[in-house]
Design an enzyme around this catalytic site. Sequence first.
Site, mmCIF file in Angstrom:
data_model
loop_
_atom_site.group_PDB
_atom_site.id
_atom_site.type_symbol
_atom_site.label_atom_id
_atom_site.label_comp_id
_atom_site.label_asym_id
_atom_site.label_seq_id
_atom_site.Cartn_x
_atom_site.Cartn_y
_atom_site.Cartn_z
ATOM 1 C CB SER A 245 49.760 67.072 25.579
ATOM 2 O OG SER A 245 51.063 67.749 26.200
ATOM 3 C CG HIS A 275 48.848 68.670 30.321
ATOM 4 N ND1 HIS A 275 49.957 69.034 30.726
ATOM 5 C CD2 HIS A 275 48.571 68.065 29.174
ATOM 6 C CE1 HIS A 275 50.690 68.735 29.738
ATOM 7 N NE2 HIS A 275 49.974 67.944 28.976
ATOM 8 C CG HIS A 322 55.587 69.484 37.059
ATOM 9 N ND1 HIS A 322 56.336 68.087 36.863
ATOM 10 C CD2 HIS A 322 55.465 70.012 36.200
ATOM 11 C CE1 HIS A 322 56.146 68.043 35.567
ATOM 12 N NE2 HIS A 322 55.652 69.115 35.187
ATOM 13 N NE ARG A 331 58.283 73.598 31.417
ATOM 14 C CZ ARG A 331 57.012 73.181 31.370
ATOM 15 N NH1 ARG A 331 56.519 72.559 30.425
ATOM 16 N NH2 ARG A 331 56.478 72.605 32.475
ATOM 17 C CG ASP A 377 50.664 75.723 32.656
ATOM 18 O OD1 ASP A 377 50.890 76.380 31.449
ATOM 19 O OD2 ASP A 377 50.517 74.774 33.013
HETATM 20 N N1 AMX Z 1 47.161 73.248 45.031
HETATM 21 C C1 AMX Z 1 46.550 72.610 45.785
HETATM 22 N N2 AMX Z 1 46.864 71.361 45.902
HETATM 23 C C2 AMX Z 1 47.856 70.793 45.078
HETATM 24 C C3 AMX Z 1 48.538 71.611 44.146
HETATM 25 C C4 AMX Z 1 48.157 72.685 43.970
HETATM 26 N N3 AMX Z 1 48.764 73.464 43.208
HETATM 27 N N4 AMX Z 1 49.478 70.558 43.702
HETATM 28 C C5 AMX Z 1 48.963 69.304 44.125
HETATM 29 N N5 AMX Z 1 48.171 69.642 45.095
HETATM 30 C C6 AMX Z 1 47.499 68.432 45.774
HETATM 31 C C7 AMX Z 1 46.978 67.410 45.047
HETATM 32 O O1 AMX Z 1 45.543 67.714 44.313
HETATM 33 C C8 AMX Z 1 46.845 66.168 45.603
HETATM 34 O O2 AMX Z 1 45.860 66.181 46.585
HETATM 35 P P1 AMX Z 1 44.939 64.813 46.806
HETATM 36 O O3 AMX Z 1 45.887 63.936 47.622
HETATM 37 O O4 AMX Z 1 43.860 65.320 47.786
HETATM 38 O O5 AMX Z 1 44.588 64.431 45.598
HETATM 39 C C9 AMX Z 1 48.050 66.339 46.535
HETATM 40 O O6 AMX Z 1 48.529 67.349 46.739
HETATM 41 C C10 AMX Z 1 49.303 65.611 45.950
HETATM 42 O O7 AMX Z 1 49.473 65.602 44.563
HETATM 43 P P2 AMX Z 1 51.115 65.652 44.087
HETATM 44 O O8 AMX Z 1 51.610 64.235 44.023
HETATM 45 O O9 AMX Z 1 51.989 66.729 44.617
HETATM 46 O O10 AMX Z 1 50.742 66.268 42.394
HETATM 47 P P3 AMX Z 1 50.221 65.473 41.442
HETATM 48 O O11 AMX Z 1 51.420 64.544 40.581
HETATM 49 O O12 AMX Z 1 49.162 64.562 41.668
HETATM 50 O O13 AMX Z 1 49.637 66.479 40.278
HETATM 51 C C11 AMX Z 1 49.619 68.445 39.112
HETATM 52 C C12 AMX Z 1 50.492 67.356 39.718
HETATM 53 C C13 AMX Z 1 50.226 69.315 38.401
HETATM 54 C C14 AMX Z 1 48.397 68.022 38.420
HETATM 55 C C15 AMX Z 1 49.237 69.380 40.547
HETATM 56 O O14 AMX Z 1 50.168 69.827 41.271
HETATM 57 C C16 AMX Z 1 48.207 70.296 40.317
HETATM 58 O O15 AMX Z 1 46.947 70.172 40.263
HETATM 59 N N6 AMX Z 1 48.642 71.651 39.978
HETATM 60 C C17 AMX Z 1 47.831 72.786 39.813
HETATM 61 C C18 AMX Z 1 47.515 72.882 38.327
HETATM 62 C C19 AMX Z 1 48.423 72.995 37.362
HETATM 63 O O16 AMX Z 1 49.319 73.794 37.542
HETATM 64 N N7 AMX Z 1 48.730 72.122 36.397
HETATM 65 C C20 AMX Z 1 49.963 72.379 35.364
HETATM 66 C C21 AMX Z 1 50.866 71.451 35.616
HETATM 67 C C22 AMX Z 1 51.943 71.733 34.461
HETATM 68 C C23 AMX Z 1 51.183 71.295 32.928
HETATM 69 O O17 AMX Z 1 51.063 70.333 32.889
HETATM 70 N N8 AMX Z 1 51.267 72.411 32.261
#
Ligand code: AMX
Length: 446
Positions: A245, A275, A322, A331, A377
């Site tokens: 964002s 996000h 994250h 947070r 979140d």
């Molecule tokens: N559950 C399951 N798998 C997860 C995970 C979770 N909560 N978080 C990361 N992973 C997986 C990823 O999908 C990725 O899998 P892949 O290799 O098969 O594509 C792998 O772990 C490596 O990811 P990462 O490097 O640890 O995370 P990232 O930087 O690519 O993504 C984020 C970060 C937040 C998108 C991810 O942790 C996620 O999808 N979390 C769940 C959704 C969430 O809570 N989002 C909110 C974040 C805060 C915000 O912006 N408000």
Amino acid sequence: MANTTALKAKLFEKMEAFKPRVQKLNKEFANVVIDKVNIGQCIGGARDVRCLVTDISYLDPQEGIRFRGKTIPETFAALPRVPGAKFEQPTVESFFYFLLTGDIPTVQQAKEVQEDWRTRSQVPQYVFDVLRAMPRDTHPMTMFSSAVLSMQRDSVFAHRYAEGMKKTDYWDPTYEDSMNLLAKLPTIAAYIYRMKYKGDVQIASNPDLDWGGNFAQMMGIPAPYDDVARMYFILHSDHESGNVSAHTTHLVSSALSDPYYSFSAGLNGLAGPLHGLANQEVLGWTQNVMKKLGGKLPTEDELKTFLWDTLKSGQVIPGYGHAVLRKTDPRYTAQMEYCLKHLPNDPLFKLVNMIYKVAPGVLTEHGKTKNPWPNVDAQSGVIQWYYGVREWDFYTVLFGVGRALGVLANITWDRGLGYAIERPKSVTTAMLEQWAAAGGRKGAED
Ligand code: AMX
């Protein structure tokens, strides 16, 4: 300078004092290397590439966010409280003054921001007409973003740019648009909420109240929801520049699209489930667990099974992980502390706490995520749910109202410091393959 207020004059003074630092770096040190980019980063979402600059907040992977150099507890401790007020939290106005200028305001200075926003808070009727024209089952984020975009016709920046404006003046109408937008967002958000979920019965604003207090008033939720609103908006405001964002708002603004275009675009990014929409997803996930167990709390073993079922079906555990953080999000901790004080026996809070106990182990065993700890979140919906905001598809709008504070402060500074249009370079897959075979791109820094 048009419509000068003490805050605007202070901001101008701060930006003028800051400019030589940026100019010197850009002139004398432009070739100093601060990072390298590898193929993994190029394919993997530019993760960790240091190529953005903001002084409004900084995210340390271990420590979490600092706003203008202060941690969350330091920020909350430093901001002034309104003498004689019934609420505990600082006002959003005091926080915005701090975010924009880097200085902790006096009670009077914060009050002046409140007064300034009050004079700008009238939402044009056409915004409500736009909202009312949309099918009522439209997602509230679509409504919120459309409402913001519809006000672009009133952009001071767009009008002044069309008339002809010097680059050194860009910050002024950006500030005006940002203040005009901020003043109106709580009314728009509460309007969407009450139109969609409360029988379309609207509650008038109370001009004597602060931003957070007035939002609670228009939502129709009694104290301490006003304090919840203040805390929530402050916590969700800013998370440095690279998140979707903030980055989107900055990117769109860099093309000199005005703050309405820019913030609406940022909101559209916030609406993604990876996000801001994750807070909605968390509530959906936890409610699903409760529903499957007939409203009972699961045991830790049952919870583990639910977590594994989610992972095995290829979904993420919402609220965990994250891109930058490698510890529990402060947070999350701030909101957990609020819950421990105000709603320690709430069943949903107990479930969320149990997830905090179990999920990091499951995610670690799963072995994919780099950060098995909760983000903001995972906790925010519990508080909203407790105070009666149970329509969880509205939660990202709340996030968006708070996020406006950070991203609009950022683009005002962007224009003040004269930052360039953003335009990174893309390459082709064949080029990556060629450089992979050669062990690196010829000419790239080692
Ligand atoms: N559950 C399951 N798998 C997860 C995970 C979770 N909560 N978080 C990361 N992973 C997986 C990823 O999908 C990725 O899998 P892949 O290799 O098969 O594509 C792998 O772990 C490596 O990811 P990462 O490097 O640890 O995370 P990232 O930087 O690519 O993504 C984020 C970060 C937040 C998108 C991810 O942790 C996620 O999808 N979390 C769940 C959704 C969430 O809570 N989002 C909110 C974040 C805060 C915000 O912006 N408000």
